[in-house]
Design a protein around this motif. Structure first.
Motif, PDB file in Angstrom:
ATOM      1  N   TRP A  42      29.689  11.740  29.149  1.00 31.54           N
ATOM      2  CA  TRP A  42      29.444  13.174  29.064  1.00 31.54           C
ATOM      3  C   TRP A  42      30.003  13.940  30.263  1.00 31.54           C
ATOM      4  CZ3 TRP A  42      26.512  15.810  25.144  1.00 31.54           C
ATOM      5  CH2 TRP A  42      26.171  14.969  24.080  1.00 31.54           C
ATOM      6  N   ASP A  43      30.603  13.201  31.208  1.00 28.81           N
ATOM      7  CA  ASP A  43      31.295  13.850  32.332  1.00 28.81           C
ATOM      8  C   ASP A  43      32.742  14.181  31.988  1.00 28.81           C
ATOM      9  OD1 ASP A  43      29.098  13.844  34.038  1.00 28.81           O
ATOM     10  OD2 ASP A  43      29.517  11.810  34.732  1.00 28.81           O
ATOM     11  N   ALA A  44      33.190  13.824  30.787  1.00 27.31           N
ATOM     12  CA  ALA A  44      34.535  14.190  30.346  1.00 27.31           C
ATOM     13  C   ALA A  44      34.626  15.702  30.157  1.00 27.31           C
ATOM     14  CB  ALA A  44      34.871  13.477  29.038  1.00 27.31           C
ATOM     15  N   THR A  45      35.817  16.240  30.303  1.00 29.77           N
ATOM     16  CA  THR A  45      36.021  17.677  30.107  1.00 29.77           C
ATOM     17  C   THR A  45      35.827  18.028  28.639  1.00 29.77           C
ATOM     18  OG1 THR A  45      37.600  17.738  31.930  1.00 29.77           O
ATOM     19  CG2 THR A  45      37.660  19.574  30.375  1.00 29.77           C
ATOM     20  N   ALA A  46      35.142  19.128  28.390  1.00 32.24           N
ATOM     21  CA  ALA A  46      34.836  19.566  27.030  1.00 32.24           C
ATOM     22  C   ALA A  46      35.977  20.411  26.468  1.00 32.24           C
ATOM     23  CB  ALA A  46      33.542  20.366  27.006  1.00 32.24           C
ATOM     24  N   GLU A  55      27.742  19.729  30.922  1.00 31.89           N
ATOM     25  CA  GLU A  55      27.560  21.133  31.301  1.00 31.89           C
ATOM     26  C   GLU A  55      27.644  22.057  30.092  1.00 31.89           C
ATOM     27  OE1 GLU A  55      29.399  21.143  35.866  1.00 31.89           O
ATOM     28  OE2 GLU A  55      30.731  21.400  34.120  1.00 31.89           O
ATOM     29  N   THR A  56      28.519  21.728  29.156  1.00 35.37           N
ATOM     30  CA  THR A  56      28.682  22.575  27.978  1.00 35.37           C
ATOM     31  C   THR A  56      27.459  22.495  27.079  1.00 35.37           C
ATOM     32  OG1 THR A  56      31.067  22.237  28.114  1.00 35.37           O
ATOM     33  CG2 THR A  56      30.210  23.124  26.059  1.00 35.37           C
ATOM     34  N   ALA A  57      26.899  21.304  26.898  1.00 39.80           N
ATOM     35  CA  ALA A  57      25.671  21.171  26.119  1.00 39.80           C
ATOM     36  C   ALA A  57      24.509  21.881  26.817  1.00 39.80           C
ATOM     37  CB  ALA A  57      25.342  19.695  25.909  1.00 39.80           C
ATOM     38  N   GLU A  58      24.470  21.768  28.121  1.00 42.29           N
ATOM     39  CA  GLU A  58      23.448  22.455  28.908  1.00 42.29           C
ATOM     40  C   GLU A  58      23.588  23.968  28.758  1.00 42.29           C
ATOM     41  OE1 GLU A  58      21.818  20.575  32.953  1.00 42.29           O
ATOM     42  OE2 GLU A  58      23.673  21.709  33.204  1.00 42.29           O
ATOM     43  N   HIS A  59      24.833  24.445  28.805  1.00 41.77           N
ATOM     44  CA  HIS A  59      25.105  25.869  28.630  1.00 41.77           C
ATOM     45  C   HIS A  59      24.692  26.333  27.236  1.00 41.77           C
ATOM     46  CE1 HIS A  59      27.333  29.670  28.463  1.00 41.77           C
ATOM     47  NE2 HIS A  59      27.903  29.222  27.361  1.00 41.77           N
ATOM     48  N   LEU A  60      24.959  25.531  26.217  1.00 36.63           N
ATOM     49  CA  LEU A  60      24.560  25.883  24.865  1.00 36.63           C
ATOM     50  C   LEU A  60      23.042  26.009  24.761  1.00 36.63           C
ATOM     51  CD1 LEU A  60      24.861  26.330  21.865  1.00 36.63           C
ATOM     52  CD2 LEU A  60      25.184  23.846  21.579  1.00 36.63           C
ATOM     53  N   ALA A  61      22.322  25.034  25.300  1.00 38.04           N
ATOM     54  CA  ALA A  61      20.866  25.125  25.300  1.00 38.04           C
ATOM     55  C   ALA A  61      20.407  26.384  26.027  1.00 38.04           C
ATOM     56  CB  ALA A  61      20.266  23.881  25.960  1.00 38.04           C
ATOM     57  N   ASN A  96      23.738  29.222  34.610  1.00 39.24           N
ATOM     58  CA  ASN A  96      22.640  28.991  33.674  1.00 39.24           C
ATOM     59  C   ASN A  96      21.300  29.437  34.231  1.00 39.24           C
ATOM     60  OD1 ASN A  96      24.361  27.801  31.827  1.00 39.24           O
ATOM     61  ND2 ASN A  96      23.728  25.699  32.282  1.00 39.24           N
ATOM     62  N   ASN A  97      20.365  29.671  33.291  1.00 42.34           N
ATOM     63  CA  ASN A  97      18.970  29.866  33.653  1.00 42.34           C
ATOM     64  C   ASN A  97      18.255  28.536  33.833  1.00 42.34           C
ATOM     65  OD1 ASN A  97      18.610  32.931  33.069  1.00 42.34           O
ATOM     66  ND2 ASN A  97      19.575  32.154  31.216  1.00 42.34           N
ATOM     67  N   LEU A  98      18.680  27.536  33.115  1.00 37.86           N
ATOM     68  CA  LEU A  98      17.997  26.244  33.145  1.00 37.86           C
ATOM     69  C   LEU A  98      18.997  25.101  33.145  1.00 37.86           C
ATOM     70  CD1 LEU A  98      18.190  24.955  30.033  1.00 37.86           C
ATOM     71  CD2 LEU A  98      16.494  26.712  29.589  1.00 37.86           C
ATOM     72  N   GLN A  99      18.536  23.945  33.583  1.00 32.92           N
ATOM     73  CA  GLN A  99      19.323  22.714  33.550  1.00 32.92           C
ATOM     74  C   GLN A  99      18.464  21.593  32.971  1.00 32.92           C
ATOM     75  OE1 GLN A  99      19.572  24.614  36.575  1.00 32.92           O
ATOM     76  NE2 GLN A  99      21.531  25.395  35.819  1.00 32.92           N
ATOM     77  N   ALA A 100      19.123  20.612  32.397  1.00 26.82           N
ATOM     78  CA  ALA A 100      18.428  19.432  31.889  1.00 26.82           C
ATOM     79  C   ALA A 100      18.306  18.399  33.008  1.00 26.82           C
ATOM     80  CB  ALA A 100      19.184  18.841  30.705  1.00 26.82           C
ATOM     81  N   ASP A 101      17.275  17.575  32.923  1.00 24.78           N
ATOM     82  CA  ASP A 101      17.054  16.496  33.885  1.00 24.78           C
ATOM     83  C   ASP A 101      18.101  15.418  33.660  1.00 24.78           C
ATOM     84  OD1 ASP A 101      16.191  14.485  35.528  1.00 24.78           O
ATOM     85  OD2 ASP A 101      14.198  14.291  34.617  1.00 24.78           O
ATOM     86  N   ARG A 102      18.976  15.244  34.620  1.00 29.00           N
ATOM     87  CA  ARG A 102      20.070  14.272  34.468  1.00 29.00           C
ATOM     88  C   ARG A 102      19.529  12.863  34.258  1.00 29.00           C
ATOM     89  NH1 ARG A 102      25.881  14.798  33.992  1.00 29.00           N
ATOM     90  NH2 ARG A 102      26.589  12.642  34.097  1.00 29.00           N
ATOM     91  N   GLU A 103      18.396  12.541  34.862  1.00 24.82           N
ATOM     92  CA  GLU A 103      17.851  11.192  34.737  1.00 24.82           C
ATOM     93  C   GLU A 103      17.407  10.880  33.308  1.00 24.82           C
ATOM     94  OE1 GLU A 103      14.856  10.385  37.598  1.00 24.82           O
ATOM     95  OE2 GLU A 103      16.177  10.709  39.338  1.00 24.82           O
ATOM     96  N   GLY A 105      19.198  11.403  30.763  1.00 23.22           N
ATOM     97  CA  GLY A 105      20.381  10.995  30.028  1.00 23.22           C
ATOM     98  C   GLY A 105      20.730  11.920  28.879  1.00 23.22           C
ATOM     99  N   PRO A 106      21.777  11.566  28.110  1.00 28.55           N
ATOM    100  CA  PRO A 106      22.195  12.417  26.992  1.00 28.55           C
ATOM    101  C   PRO A 106      21.102  12.669  25.960  1.00 28.55           C
ATOM    102  CG  PRO A 106      23.931  10.866  27.542  1.00 28.55           C
ATOM    103  CD  PRO A 106      22.729  10.477  28.351  1.00 28.55           C
ATOM    104  N   SER A 107      20.232  11.676  25.716  1.00 30.50           N
ATOM    105  CA  SER A 107      19.161  11.899  24.743  1.00 30.50           C
ATOM    106  C   SER A 107      18.203  12.978  25.227  1.00 30.50           C
ATOM    107  CB  SER A 107      18.405  10.596  24.459  1.00 30.50           C
ATOM    108  OG  SER A 107      17.735  10.132  25.619  1.00 30.50           O
ATOM    109  N   GLY A 108      17.926  12.986  26.524  1.00 29.63           N
ATOM    110  CA  GLY A 108      17.086  14.036  27.079  1.00 29.63           C
ATOM    111  C   GLY A 108      17.764  15.391  27.026  1.00 29.63           C
ATOM    112  N   LEU A 109      19.055  15.401  27.308  1.00 26.71           N
ATOM    113  CA  LEU A 109      19.830  16.638  27.229  1.00 26.71           C
ATOM    114  C   LEU A 109      19.755  17.224  25.824  1.00 26.71           C
ATOM    115  CD1 LEU A 109      22.012  18.648  28.300  1.00 26.71           C
ATOM    116  CD2 LEU A 109      23.721  16.922  27.685  1.00 26.71           C
TER     117      LEU A 109
END
Length: 224
Positions: A42-46, A55-61, A96-103, A105-109
């Motif tokens: 998920w660190d690949a460029t979107a 970051e893009t999924a985080e931005h969408l959320a 962003n207003n919010l970020q997901a907890d990196r720990e 992982g993608p399922s949490g994101l």
């Protein structure tokens, strides 16, 4: 062909727009949950963005969260947003207003994305159709903010899947719906999905110049 008028089949009620948004979010979740589960992928460029897939999924959320909060607070002073604090994780990343907890992982994101989508869907259903809230692309109503959420969901899922190597094609009916609501200036003889990608600077259409800068028109029109 114009996408501005879709006749009797186009959703006009808050519930119908909420259903359309819920469908877009569920499609995104189903698609993205089929992607590689390793966080490093998920660190690949979107796609064509400067952001990573994470970051893009985080931005969408964040978009869905923000649109829900904005239309859910229609008593704000004219021309203002809900005053959340916003920041970037890195200089080139999304604001962003919010970020997901990196720990987590993608399922949490994706759980964060699911929660933010559910919140906007709920607020679309429960906010009066007469409510209006500020957006830089036009003061809008619950239906308009739902349409914005659908556009963000479809095009950013496209961006993310391009980076993750997953196939994604958005349904033409959802694309036509938001083209009609937010892109009244767009006419095309092409199908709705490639037209939406072109209108948002993500693709090309025969005989059309590539779109470098794009916007939608969120204001409520008299016909709605």
């Amino acid at each position: 062909m114009t996408f501005e008028d879709h006749g009797e089949s186009a959703p006009r009620t808050n519930d119908a727009w909420a259903d359309a948004l819920a469908r877009a979010v569920q499609l995104a979740l189903t698609t993205l949950r089929s992607a590689p589960a390793e966080a490093e992928a998920w660190d690949a460029t979107a796609g064509s963005l400067e952001w990573t897939c994470w970051e893009t999924a985080e931005h969408l959320a964040d978009d869905l969260f923000f649109y829900g909060m904005q239309i859910g607070t229609p008593g704000l002073p004219a021309g203002t947003y809900v005053p959340f604090g916003m920041h970037r994780q890195r200089p080139e990343g999304p604001l962003n207003n919010l970020q997901a907890d990196r720990e987590a992982g993608p399922s949490g994101l994706l759980t964060v994305l699911e929660a933010c989508g559910a919140m906007q869907v709920s607020l679309t259903r429960t906010t009066p159709s007469s409510a209006r809230a500020h957006h830089t692309f036009g003061t809008s109503d619950p239906a308009g903010f739902a349409a914005m959420g659908i556009v963000e969901t479809l095009v950013h899922t496209y961006d993310i899947t391009a980076g993750l190597g997953v196939e994604f094609t958005a349904p033409d009916d959802l694309c036509a719906l938001v083209l009609g609501r937010l892109f009244p200036h767009v006419e095309s003889d092409e199908e709705p999905w490639p037209t939406l990608l072109w209108a948002t600077g993500r693709g090309d259409l025969p005989g059309r110049e590539h779109v470098e800068k794009w916007r939608w028109y969120g204001e409520v029109r008299e016909a709605e």
